[in-house]
Write a protein that holds these residues in place. Structure first.
Motif, PDB file in Angstrom:
ATOM      1  N   PRO A 246       0.816  -1.226   0.000  1.00 54.66           N
ATOM      2  CA  PRO A 246       0.000   0.000   0.000  1.00 54.66           C
ATOM      3  C   PRO A 246       0.847   1.272   0.000  1.00 54.66           C
ATOM      4  CG  PRO A 246      -0.841  -1.559   1.611  1.00 54.66           C
ATOM      5  CD  PRO A 246       0.476  -2.095   1.153  1.00 54.66           C
ATOM      6  N   LEU A 247       1.987   1.246   0.709  1.00 59.50           N
ATOM      7  CA  LEU A 247       2.865   2.410   0.723  1.00 59.50           C
ATOM      8  C   LEU A 247       3.438   2.664  -0.671  1.00 59.50           C
ATOM      9  CD1 LEU A 247       4.374   4.649   2.227  1.00 59.50           C
ATOM     10  CD2 LEU A 247       6.077   2.924   2.925  1.00 59.50           C
ATOM     11  N   ILE A 248       3.850   1.601  -1.341  1.00 58.94           N
ATOM     12  CA  ILE A 248       4.369   1.734  -2.705  1.00 58.94           C
ATOM     13  C   ILE A 248       3.268   2.255  -3.636  1.00 58.94           C
ATOM     14  CG2 ILE A 248       5.279   0.443  -4.686  1.00 58.94           C
ATOM     15  CD1 ILE A 248       6.587  -1.447  -2.550  1.00 58.94           C
ATOM     16  N   ASP A 249       2.050   1.764  -3.468  1.00 54.09           N
ATOM     17  CA  ASP A 249       0.934   2.239  -4.292  1.00 54.09           C
ATOM     18  C   ASP A 249       0.682   3.729  -4.057  1.00 54.09           C
ATOM     19  OD1 ASP A 249       0.552  -0.237  -5.422  1.00 54.09           O
ATOM     20  OD2 ASP A 249      -1.064  -0.825  -4.050  1.00 54.09           O
ATOM     21  N   ASP A 250       0.790   4.167  -2.798  1.00 53.32           N
ATOM     22  CA  ASP A 250       0.607   5.591  -2.499  1.00 53.32           C
ATOM     23  C   ASP A 250       1.706   6.427  -3.164  1.00 53.32           C
ATOM     24  OD1 ASP A 250      -1.636   5.059  -1.007  1.00 53.32           O
ATOM     25  OD2 ASP A 250      -0.609   5.159   0.937  1.00 53.32           O
ATOM     26  N   ILE A 251       2.919   5.895  -3.165  1.00 56.68           N
ATOM     27  CA  ILE A 251       4.030   6.610  -3.812  1.00 56.68           C
ATOM     28  C   ILE A 251       3.795   6.695  -5.317  1.00 56.68           C
ATOM     29  CG2 ILE A 251       6.484   6.428  -4.387  1.00 56.68           C
ATOM     30  CD1 ILE A 251       6.890   5.300  -1.531  1.00 56.68           C
ATOM     31  N   LYS A 252       3.316   5.607  -5.919  1.00 60.00           N
ATOM     32  CA  LYS A 252       3.012   5.624  -7.354  1.00 60.00           C
ATOM     33  C   LYS A 252       1.967   6.687  -7.682  1.00 60.00           C
ATOM     34  CE  LYS A 252       3.699   0.666  -8.368  1.00 60.00           C
ATOM     35  NZ  LYS A 252       2.983  -0.571  -8.773  1.00 60.00           N
ATOM     36  N   ALA A 253       1.008   6.843  -6.787  1.00 60.99           N
ATOM     37  CA  ALA A 253      -0.089   7.790  -7.026  1.00 60.99           C
ATOM     38  C   ALA A 253       0.298   9.221  -6.671  1.00 60.99           C
ATOM     39  CB  ALA A 253      -1.321   7.371  -6.223  1.00 60.99           C
ATOM     40  N   SER A 254       1.442   9.405  -6.007  1.00 60.26           N
ATOM     41  CA  SER A 254       1.862  10.733  -5.577  1.00 60.26           C
ATOM     42  C   SER A 254       2.312  11.578  -6.766  1.00 60.26           C
ATOM     43  CB  SER A 254       3.009  10.613  -4.572  1.00 60.26           C
ATOM     44  OG  SER A 254       3.578  11.869  -4.298  1.00 60.26           O
TER      45      SER A 254
ATOM     46  N   THR B 268       4.556  13.824  -6.332  1.00 63.24           N
ATOM     47  CA  THR B 268       5.919  14.244  -5.997  1.00 63.24           C
ATOM     48  C   THR B 268       6.931  13.472  -6.844  1.00 63.24           C
ATOM     49  OG1 THR B 268       5.259  14.733  -3.728  1.00 63.24           O
ATOM     50  CG2 THR B 268       7.619  14.447  -4.160  1.00 63.24           C
ATOM     51  N   GLU B 269       7.852  14.196  -7.456  1.00 64.54           N
ATOM     52  CA  GLU B 269       8.936  13.589  -8.214  1.00 64.54           C
ATOM     53  C   GLU B 269      10.248  13.929  -7.537  1.00 64.54           C
ATOM     54  OE1 GLU B 269       8.980  14.375 -12.353  1.00 64.54           O
ATOM     55  OE2 GLU B 269       6.879  13.838 -12.674  1.00 64.54           O
TER      56      GLU B 269
ATOM     57  N   PHE C 222       9.483   7.679   3.927  1.00 68.37           N
ATOM     58  CA  PHE C 222       8.973   7.839   2.569  1.00 68.37           C
ATOM     59  C   PHE C 222       7.692   8.662   2.531  1.00 68.37           C
ATOM     60  CE2 PHE C 222      11.920   4.326   2.247  1.00 68.37           C
ATOM     61  CZ  PHE C 222      12.657   4.716   1.150  1.00 68.37           C
ATOM     62  N   GLY C 223       6.989   8.718   3.651  1.00 71.73           N
ATOM     63  CA  GLY C 223       5.878   9.641   3.736  1.00 71.73           C
ATOM     64  C   GLY C 223       6.335  11.077   3.640  1.00 71.73           C
ATOM     65  N   ASP C 224       7.463  11.370   4.279  1.00 73.06           N
ATOM     66  CA  ASP C 224       8.035  12.714   4.211  1.00 73.06           C
ATOM     67  C   ASP C 224       8.604  13.013   2.819  1.00 73.06           C
ATOM     68  OD1 ASP C 224       9.093  15.205   5.542  1.00 73.06           O
ATOM     69  OD2 ASP C 224      11.003  14.287   4.918  1.00 73.06           O
ATOM     70  N   LEU C 225       9.319  12.057   2.235  1.00 70.85           N
ATOM     71  CA  LEU C 225       9.917  12.276   0.920  1.00 70.85           C
ATOM     72  C   LEU C 225       8.880  12.500  -0.167  1.00 70.85           C
ATOM     73  CD1 LEU C 225      12.838   9.695   0.978  1.00 70.85           C
ATOM     74  CD2 LEU C 225      13.079  12.075   0.273  1.00 70.85           C
ATOM     75  N   TYR C 226       7.789  11.750  -0.086  1.00 66.46           N
ATOM     76  CA  TYR C 226       6.792  11.815  -1.151  1.00 66.46           C
ATOM     77  C   TYR C 226       5.525  12.579  -0.742  1.00 66.46           C
ATOM     78  CZ  TYR C 226       9.457   8.689  -4.162  1.00 66.46           C
ATOM     79  OH  TYR C 226      10.428   8.145  -4.976  1.00 66.46           O
ATOM     80  N   ASP C 227       5.600  13.316   0.361  1.00 68.60           N
ATOM     81  CA  ASP C 227       4.486  14.158   0.795  1.00 68.60           C
ATOM     82  C   ASP C 227       3.188  13.363   0.919  1.00 68.60           C
ATOM     83  OD1 ASP C 227       6.074  16.516   0.837  1.00 68.60           O
ATOM     84  OD2 ASP C 227       5.803  16.744  -1.329  1.00 68.60           O
ATOM     85  N   LEU C 228       3.256  12.218   1.539  1.00 61.67           N
ATOM     86  CA  LEU C 228       2.080  11.373   1.680  1.00 61.67           C
ATOM     87  C   LEU C 228       1.252  11.776   2.896  1.00 61.67           C
ATOM     88  CD1 LEU C 228       3.661   7.906   0.861  1.00 61.67           C
ATOM     89  CD2 LEU C 228       2.570   9.506  -0.698  1.00 61.67           C
TER      90      LEU C 228
END
Length: 500
Positions: free
Chosen positions: A186-194, A196-197, A494-500
């Motif tokens: 789920p975390l990876i899926d959230d990053i895919k949907a983010s 943020t680059e 990764f929440g911080d890096l990708y603004d999740l």
């Protein structure tokens, strides 16, 4: 019977002296393996296979000799103090397994793995699984026979897993892998949907010599002891050695210097553990590593919690720019080191999160192979199906898929899950180190690695095999082995890096 204070039974000295010979022989053989993977001429394999097979046979004879068997039986009646009781426990564990396996099988496994290595290299170069498949079939048969001798009533995969992690049950590995799959997907899926680059600033071509110079400089910064080590290039990076000589290898991709940086720091972590084992106990279980879960925790701690930290990139960015001719900022370097690439097909190049899906895939394939539920010729298709299921990508060819790792040429079935177990333990250990070391982040930023090195040596390295795995973890961190610190760390980072 109890031993008198300060006096140990003669059998203790006899057993430990014999075990030291076993250790010295094994270590000598390991350097022959290093030579084969790093610099041996291609046509040297037939002789090297015979050499290593003979060493394996003599190693088996020494370990299962009557002096060990009789001495252990005598010591079973003794009440030994710690840490001598731990030494005997570890010799007993190795003896009990080895004594059940015929010498000729040990030699055949050794010779087949030596002969399999060049075949794997050729198969990978040609991207042709069918070239390597017969060797895999042979090694699977030999390893099933090996497991059958040790415990005919047990799951053969569990028997093989215990070679690499003797004190955590296979069910623990299964639970950890399930937790990581449930929490990370789920975390990876959230990053895919983010939206943020992250920065990806390394867009040039960087020669092997340039990257090697950078890697050597970074090892200087980290405190690698060149008097007891060296760095070389290998098709599949690894570290090997003793507390007197622990070597590292790396590999290079001209378009991906971050990969070489991570690989080198990873192997540095292994070497640091090896070099931190007590020299005065060389030849004894107290001078040997605790197992591959703990060993992998040291490499993943250095690679991920140090080498992928913003503090580390604050420290090394100028050095990176000087060597590569780039103008990368610390934040850009940090982001480049922490890119999540679900489309990446190569485990050793995988990011910190999707890496574990690579392990799940291999774990499942190995179990099915050992159980006879999967035929060797089906591996490429099943591999590609699982890559698509877990990562949403399909390898372009066998070299990018099922031939990418060296481990099956070593007959190392049961090994892969220790990578994820070690990653989980790395987070738990680093969290404990942060609690004990004031401003650890600031110390890393300033290039002060001594406090972390000392903490790891005191809490992990110096104990050798005195403790079983979970007891060592509890001694170091105050709690038993757990995946929770890793999940918390990954979610926050990764929440911080990708603004999740």
């Amino acid at each position: 019977m109890a031993t008198e204070q300060g006096q140990l039974p003669d059998a203790y000295d006899e057993v430990l002296e014999q075990f030291a010979r076993v250790t010295y022989l094994s270590d000598g053989g390991s350097y022959l393996n290093w030579d084969q993977e790093v610099m041996m001429p291609d046509d040297g394999t037939p002789a090297r296979a015979k050499q290593l097979s003979t060493i394996s046979g003599v190693h088996h004879d020494l370990l299962t000799d009557d002096v060990v068997a009789d001495g252990l039986d005598e010591l079973d009646e003794s009440e030994l103090p710690q840490p001598q009781a731990a030494e005997v426990r570890e010799v007993r564990r190795q003896y009990d397994r080895a004594a059940k396996v015929p010498r000729d099988l040990v030699e055949r496994i050794s010779e087949e793995t030596s002969n399999a290595l060049p075949v794997w290299k050729e198969a990978k170069a040609e991207s042709d699984w069918s070239t390597f498949a017969p060797k895999v079939e042979t090694l699977l048969d030999l390893k099933r026979e090996y497991a059958e001798h040790i415990d005919p009533d047990a799951d053969p995969y569990a028997v093989l897993f215990a070679d690499y992690e003797p004190y955590l049950d296979l069910s623990v590995a299964e639970d950890v892998l399930t937790t990581l799959r449930d929490e990370l997907v789920p975390l990876i899926d959230d990053i895919k949907a983010s939206d943020t680059e992250l920065a990806d600033p390394f867009d040039g071509a960087y020669s092997d010599d340039t990257q090697m110079a950078l890697c050597r400089s970074l090892l200087d910064t980290l405190g690698y002891d060149w008097d007891r080590g060296r760095i070389d290039v290998a098709p599949h990076p690894f570290s090997l050695g003793t507390q007197f000589d622990a070597r590292v290898t790396t590999r290079f991709d001209e378009e991906d210097p971050v990969g070489a940086i991570g690989s080198t720091i990873h192997e540095f972590g292994h070497a640091t553990y090896t070099l931190g084992l007590p020299q005065e106990h060389y030849g004894s279980p107290l001078g040997q590593h605790r197992g591959l879960t703990v060993h992998e925790s040291q490499s993943r701690l250095m690679e991920n919690h140090v080498g992928r930290s913003r503090a580390f990139w604050d420290l090394v960015t100028d050095d990176v720019n000087d060597h590569l001719g780039t103008e990368v900022t610390p934040q850009a370097g940090y982001e480049a080191a922490n890119q999540i690439y679900p489309e990446n097909r190569i485990r050793v190049e995988a990011d910190e999160l999707t890496y574990h899906m690579h392990i799940v895939l291999r774990f499942e394939i190995e179990r099915d192979l050992l159980a006879g539920d999967l035929d060797v010729e089906e591996v490429p298709a099943v591999w590609n199906e699982k890559m698509e299921e877990y990562l949403g990508v399909t390898p372009d060819d066998d070299a990018e898929g099922c031939l990418q790792d060296i481990h099956w040429s070593h007959g190392s079935f049961g090994y892969f899950s220790t990578y994820s177990l070690g990653s989980v333990l790395a987070a738990q250990l680093f969290a404990a180190a942060e609690d004990d070391i004031a401003d650890l982040d600031g110390k890393i930023r300033n290039g002060e690695f001594g406090p972390l090195h000392d903490w790891l040596t005191e809490n992990v390295h110096a104990h050798g095999q005195r403790y079983e795995t979970n007891d060592l973890v509890r001694e170091a961190t105050g709690s038993g082995f757990s995946a929770d610190p890793f999940v918390e760390y990954a979610t926050a980072k990764f929440g911080d890096l990708y603004d999740l």
